[in-house]
Scaffold this active site. Structure first.
Site, PDB file in Angstrom:
ATOM      1  CG  ASP A  37      -0.172  -0.022   2.535  1.00 30.41           C
ATOM      2  OD1 ASP A  37       1.077  -0.073   2.507  1.00 30.41           O
ATOM      3  OD2 ASP A  37      -0.817   0.034   3.586  1.00 30.41           O
ATOM      4  CD  GLU A  39       1.104   1.687   6.201  1.00 31.71           C
ATOM      5  OE1 GLU A  39       1.701   0.799   6.832  1.00 31.71           O
ATOM      6  OE2 GLU A  39      -0.057   2.047   6.464  1.00 31.71           O
ATOM      7  CD  GLN A  97       5.232  25.780   2.511  1.00 38.95           C
ATOM      8  OE1 GLN A  97       4.106  25.976   2.923  1.00 38.95           O
ATOM      9  NE2 GLN A  97       5.621  24.610   2.017  1.00 38.95           N
ATOM     10  CE  LYS A 192      13.404  35.313  -6.686  1.00 36.53           C
ATOM     11  NZ  LYS A 192      14.037  34.028  -6.499  1.00 36.53           N
ATOM     12  NE  ARG A 194       9.865  32.450  -6.107  1.00 34.05           N
ATOM     13  CZ  ARG A 194      10.381  31.643  -7.020  1.00 34.05           C
ATOM     14  NH1 ARG A 194       9.621  31.128  -7.975  1.00 34.05           N
ATOM     15  NH2 ARG A 194      11.662  31.361  -7.003  1.00 34.05           N
ATOM     16  CB  THR A 223      11.000  26.182 -11.671  1.00 30.57           C
ATOM     17  OG1 THR A 223      11.274  27.537 -11.284  1.00 30.57           O
ATOM     18  CG2 THR A 223       9.924  25.608 -10.777  1.00 30.57           C
TER      19      THR A 223
END
Ligand code: R5P
Length: 315
Positions: A37, A39, A97, A192, A194, A223
């Site tokens: 599955d 895991e 983040q 810059k 974003r 990217t």
């Protein structure tokens, strides 16, 4: 050394092997697979009771799998009574983040720091965090390495003259200043904006790059938009050769194609994140941080200073 065992997760086996080879130790044996599955299933094959254990795992793509695999390895080692467990995370993902810059968003860097400690990490060894302050998210000791000297040793062989170090965004000024000092070079900054996670616009270049060779320095290329757009602007401002020294080569989606079609002459990355064969390109050179990690691990093992390994990127 016989009190020490180094294990590797599946994210960056080659780097872990280089570290073991440099330290002349055999890698610890762990069985890592998946249940049907999905895991993750782990079994530590070596006895680690009372041992000083290091687990090498970059939380690079597939980020969630690699992160959970690391957590499960830590848990298994803790329950196997290792004396001390150092999570060696050459690339620490989920780091972007790192603050609440909008309402109702998480701080994933802090979340990951918490779960690493809960899973069993006694300490962390990492490289070029997205932001130095992330060190403070950990309530366990963290050693932060810098790739600066590794890049310096590579580029100095090219004997670059008329050199300017460029930060591709305002947030990278401190790091770029440290590189400029080391290379005895000028400094410029790309202003810059974003537009979305995948696209950026360059507004201004602060500093003089006309007729100069430039090295853009940054913690990661994802990217490739930031770097490619910055290179275009640098060319418009009449820069000569455009190099980039970027620690973590994530290179997702069509980043390699973008680099190949860009104004960048050479992108140098480290092996903190493995570069798959299909991402290889004449414009991309990989240099190793294996010896840097090996030396840091040895120093942690023998309770020696780590700061002698790098010029810290201070204030
Ligand atoms: C941004 O703050 C980072 O230092 C990198 O410049 C950025 O994450 C690179 O992302 P991309 O390659 O997607 O532009």
């Amino acid at each position: 050394m016989n009190k020490m065992v180094i294990f590797s997760g599946s994210s960056n086996l080659k780097l872990a092997e280089k570290i073991c080879k440099t330290l002349k130790v055999n890698m610890g044996e762990a069985f890592v697979s998946k249940f049907s599955d999905g895991e993750i299933r782990v079994k530590i094959k070596d006895n680690v009771r009372g041992k000083d254990v290091f687990v090498v795992q970059s939380t690079c793509p597939p980020v969630n799998d690699n992160l959970v695999e690391l957590l499960i390895l830590l848990d298994a080692l803790k329950r196997a009574s290792a004396y001390r467990i150092t999570a060696v995370i050459p690339y620490f993902g989920y780091a972007r983040q790192d603050r609440k810059d909008q309402p109702r968003v998480p701080i994933t860097a802090k979340l990951v720091a918490n779960i690493l400690a809960s899973a069993g990490a006694s300490r962390v060894l990492t490289l070029d965090l997205h932001a130095g302050q992330i060190q403070g998210f950990f309530d366990i000791p963290l050693d932060h390495l810098y790739a600066l000297n590794v890049f310096y040793n590579y580029f100095k062989k090219m004997e670059p003259n008329d050199l300017v170090i460029v930060s591709p965004d305002v947030g990278g000024i401190k790091v770029a200043r440290a590189y400029a000092k080391k290379f005895n070079a000028g400094l410029a900054i790309v202003d810059k904006r974003r537009n979305s996670p995948d696209s950026t616009d360059v507004m201004h270049i602060l500093g003089d790059v006309e007729g100069k060779n430039v090295i853009m320095v940054d913690d990661m290329i994802s990217t490739g938009s930031s770097l490619v757009e910055a290179a275009k602007a640098l060319k418009r401002h009449k820069a000569k050769k455009i190099y980039a020294a970027i620690t973590h080569g994530i290179l997702c989606s069509n980043a390699v194609e973008k680099i190949e079609n860009s104004e960048i002459d050479l992108l140098v990355i480290t092996d903190s994140v493995p570069l798959s064969d299909k991402k290889k390109s004449k414009k991309i050179k990989v240099i190793s941080v294996g010896s840097l990690f090996a030396e840091a691990i040895k120093r942690i093992r023998f309770e020696k200073s780590i700061s002698v390994l790098f010029d810290s990127i201070g204030g």
